[in-house]
Scaffold this active site. Structure first.
Site, PDB file in Angstrom:
ATOM      1  N   HIS A 194     -42.629 -10.935  -3.576  1.00  0.00           N
ATOM      2  CA  HIS A 194     -43.735 -10.669  -4.501  1.00  0.00           C
ATOM      3  C   HIS A 194     -43.259  -9.738  -5.609  1.00  0.00           C
ATOM      4  O   HIS A 194     -42.522  -8.785  -5.352  1.00  0.00           O
ATOM      5  CB  HIS A 194     -44.915 -10.030  -3.755  1.00  0.00           C
ATOM      6  CG  HIS A 194     -45.548 -10.962  -2.767  1.00  0.00           C
ATOM      7  ND1 HIS A 194     -46.589 -11.806  -3.086  1.00  0.00           N
ATOM      8  CD2 HIS A 194     -45.249 -11.220  -1.467  1.00  0.00           C
ATOM      9  CE1 HIS A 194     -46.907 -12.531  -2.038  1.00  0.00           C
ATOM     10  NE2 HIS A 194     -46.110 -12.203  -1.040  1.00  0.00           N
ATOM     11  N   CYS A 254     -54.390 -14.604  -2.312  1.00  0.00           N
ATOM     12  CA  CYS A 254     -53.096 -14.683  -1.610  1.00  0.00           C
ATOM     13  C   CYS A 254     -53.031 -13.492  -0.674  1.00  0.00           C
ATOM     14  O   CYS A 254     -53.071 -12.343  -1.137  1.00  0.00           O
ATOM     15  CB  CYS A 254     -51.951 -14.655  -2.619  1.00  0.00           C
ATOM     16  SG  CYS A 254     -50.322 -14.762  -1.845  1.00  0.00           S
ATOM     17  N   THR A 256     -50.578 -12.476   1.572  1.00  0.00           N
ATOM     18  CA  THR A 256     -49.334 -11.696   1.498  1.00  0.00           C
ATOM     19  C   THR A 256     -49.276 -10.958   0.169  1.00  0.00           C
ATOM     20  O   THR A 256     -48.789  -9.822   0.093  1.00  0.00           O
ATOM     21  CB  THR A 256     -48.105 -12.619   1.629  1.00  0.00           C
ATOM     22  OG1 THR A 256     -48.240 -13.714   0.708  1.00  0.00           O
ATOM     23  CG2 THR A 256     -47.957 -13.152   3.046  1.00  0.00           C
TER      24      THR A 256
HETATM   25  C1  LIG Z   1     -50.730 -18.582   1.937  1.00  0.00           C
HETATM   26  C2  LIG Z   1     -50.455 -17.572   0.864  1.00  0.00           C
HETATM   27  N1  LIG Z   1     -51.252 -17.929  -0.257  1.00  0.00           N
HETATM   28  C3  LIG Z   1     -48.965 -17.545   0.483  1.00  0.00           C
HETATM   29  C4  LIG Z   1     -48.391 -18.915   0.454  1.00  0.00           C
HETATM   30  C5  LIG Z   1     -46.923 -18.832   0.218  1.00  0.00           C
HETATM   31  C6  LIG Z   1     -46.573 -18.449  -1.212  1.00  0.00           C
HETATM   32  N2  LIG Z   1     -47.009 -19.504  -2.138  1.00  0.00           N
HETATM   33  C7  LIG Z   1     -45.062 -18.331  -1.259  1.00  0.00           C
HETATM   34  O1  LIG Z   1     -44.399 -19.296  -1.647  1.00  0.00           O
HETATM   35  O2  LIG Z   1     -44.566 -17.268  -0.819  1.00  0.00           O
HETATM   36  C8  LIG Z   1     -50.836 -16.227   1.402  1.00  0.00           C
HETATM   37  O3  LIG Z   1     -49.958 -15.399   1.717  1.00  0.00           O
HETATM   38  O4  LIG Z   1     -52.049 -16.052   1.548  1.00  0.00           O
END
Ligand SMILES: C[C@](N)(CCC[C@H](N)C(=O)O)C(=O)O
Length: 310
Positions: A194, A254, A256
């Site tokens: 991130h 999201c 995470t």
């Molecule tokens: C499912 C998600 N939206 C993350 C999915 C994964 C994200 N697109 C990535 O590629 O790390 C979350 O962490 O809630």
């Protein structure tokens, strides 16, 4: 939240049928969502690995030609018998992330919906590529996930950005230059990368998210690409977050990303204790606790069941 949602530009919808070579065999699925981050869930308890190819995932996730979703989640048997299940997730572009927060709440809710054994357990142990996650049902609309410790070592996020002299172990508040803009970024992994950018004018950024999001996602400093979160610190217990997701694009939430945003806000000095994280799709509670683990609590809901004809 609804007003915020309406202010978002309508996401680009498919203008042509996604290409696919291989015929896709019909399969049953369930559709779940967590704060509008939505997933097709497939029960693969009797298989060892996901049975959808990348091109099939793109087709299934397409919001015109397929079911429509931000990703596909596979329920697989655990590798260790002491765990309840294994989760694999594919983004709508077919890429596989290491972890997902809203997704694991949706999968845990699905597991309890389909099995009285899992319904009888207060905590489910779910294996992910980022490690075993503990998912606890704390209330009817509250699912608490121990998301583990954030990863701050730049080489493990991963990012090629180097820590500032004063912050030897994490890439915090580092300036990056893209075209005519400079963004001050903080890089945090929750198993998936991130890039967190604190801003004052979230409304202005929201209008340009579809431009800057992909340019940061694919920037040279992120060897595995990155999720991108723009964050406004409202007060010491609330942050507002908008998200451009790696492999998906603009999403309404999201998990995470919310956790990584709380970690970054704390590193930058604005956040204290448990945070209310306000996203376009709704609110999560996230806490980077004294045990160094990040805990996320939020809802997950079943939307419908279906049979994909292929
Ligand atoms: C499912 C998600 N939206 C993350 C999915 C994964 C994200 N697109 C990535 O590629 O790390 C979350 O962490 O809630």
């Amino acid at each position: 939240v609804y007003t915020t949602y309406l202010s978002l530009p309508v996401p680009e919808l498919a203008t042509r049928r996604p290409e696919r070579e291989m015929k896709l065999s019909p399969f049953q699925f369930s559709k779940y969502q967590g704060l509008g981050n939505d997933f097709v869930i497939v029960d693969h308890r009797h298989q060892s690995h996901p049975a959808l190819a990348t091109e099939h995932v793109k087709f299934v996730c397409d919001r015109r030609f397929g079911v429509g979703a931000d990703g596909v989640i596979f329920l697989l048997p655990p590798k260790e018998s002491t765990n309840d299940a294994q989760m694999r997730i594919l983004n709508s572009d077919g890429s596989e992330p290491e972890m997902c927060g809203n997704g694991i709440r949706c999968l845990a809710k699905y597991m309890r919906d389909i099995s009285s054994e899992w319904r009888s357990k207060r905590i489910l142990r779910i294996e992910t590529p980022a490690g075993v996650m503990f998912v606890e049902f704390v209330a009817e609309d509250g699912i608490k996930v121990d998301m583990g410790k954030p990863i701050l070592d730049p080489s493990a996020v991963p990012t090629t950005l180097k820590p500032d002299a004063g912050e030897e172990s994490a890439a915090v508040d580092i300036p990056i230059h893209i075209e005519d803009r400079t963004f001050r970024v903080t890089c945090v992994s929750m198993g998936n990368p991130h890039c967190i950018i604190l801003v004052d004018n979230l409304e202005e950024i929201e209008a340009t998210l579809d431009y800057w999001g992909p340019r940061i996602e694919k920037a040279k400093w992120f060897p595995k690409r990155t999720n991108v979160e723009f964050v406004k610190v409202v007060d010491q217990n609330q942050i507002k977050v908008i998200v451009w997701e790696r492999g998906v694009g603009r999403t309404l939430a999201c998990g995470t990303g919310a956790c990584a945003s709380v970690v970054a806000a704390k590193l930058l000095g604005g956040a204290v204790g448990e945070q209310e994280v306000v996203l376009p799709g709704g609110k999560l509670r996230c806490h980077w606790d004294s045990d160094e683990h990040v805990y996320m609590t939020g809802p997950a809901e079943k939307v419908f069941e279906g049979h994909f004809v292929g």
